[in-house]
Design a protein around this motif. Structure first.
Motif, PDB file in Angstrom:
ATOM      1  N   LYS A   1       0.831  -1.210   0.000  1.00  0.00           N
ATOM      2  CA  LYS A   1       0.000   0.000   0.000  1.00  0.00           C
ATOM      3  C   LYS A   1       0.867   1.263   0.000  1.00  0.00           C
TER       4      LYS A   1
ATOM      5  N   MET B   1      -2.212   5.230 -10.341  1.00  0.00           N
ATOM      6  CA  MET B   1      -2.796   4.046 -10.980  1.00  0.00           C
ATOM      7  C   MET B   1      -3.514   3.243  -9.912  1.00  0.00           C
ATOM      8  N   GLY B   2      -4.401   2.422 -10.366  1.00  0.00           N
ATOM      9  CA  GLY B   2      -5.134   1.571  -9.436  1.00  0.00           C
ATOM     10  C   GLY B   2      -4.232   0.484  -8.869  1.00  0.00           C
ATOM     11  N   LEU B   3      -4.639  -0.071  -7.755  1.00  0.00           N
ATOM     12  CA  LEU B   3      -3.853  -1.119  -7.106  1.00  0.00           C
ATOM     13  C   LEU B   3      -3.667  -2.345  -8.008  1.00  0.00           C
ATOM     14  N   PRO B   4      -4.694  -2.781  -8.763  1.00  0.00           N
ATOM     15  CA  PRO B   4      -4.475  -3.936  -9.635  1.00  0.00           C
ATOM     16  C   PRO B   4      -3.357  -3.701 -10.666  1.00  0.00           C
TER      17      PRO B   4
END
Length: 114
Positions: free
Chosen positions: A35, A43-46
């Motif tokens: 995190k 950008m998104g975590l995925p």
């Protein structure tokens, strides 16, 4: 033989991306949870996890999960292997440029003093 990558190939592939290089730079300062590593990136975590997967597959980082927190660590041995290869290449090219400079200087006629 396109599908047969050496470990060094996968390291340089992983380092080819600026996001992954930034992650490596951060992990050189010490281990960090995913995190926290993802925070600076828009950008998104995925998408970020895909970058981590490339780094883990190359062997540059390893991760461990404790409870709900996944923490990443640098693998200094794998990074040292890439550094060693680069040092060898630098030495080869410095030798070549030194020989080229000596050759060019030998081709320049010396000025005669009046």
């Amino acid at each position: 033989m396109v599908n047969q990558q050496t470990p060094l190939d996968s390291v340089f592939h992983a380092l080819a991306d600026p996001t992954r290089r930034a992650v490596i730079s951060r992990l050189l300062k010490g281990a960090a949870p995913v995190k926290r590593l993802a925070e600076p990136f828009a950008m998104g975590l995925p998408a970020f996890l895909k970058h981590l997967t490339v780094l883990e597959t190359s062997g540059l980082i390893r991760s461990e999960k404790r409870g709900r927190v996944r923490t990443c660590h640098i693998n200094e041995d794998r990074l040292a292997a890439a550094e060693s290869w680069l040092s060898q290449q630098r030495a080869i090219w410095q030798g070549r440029t030194d020989r080229l400079a000596a050759f060019v200087e030998s081709q320049i006629p010396e000025e005669k003093n009046p």
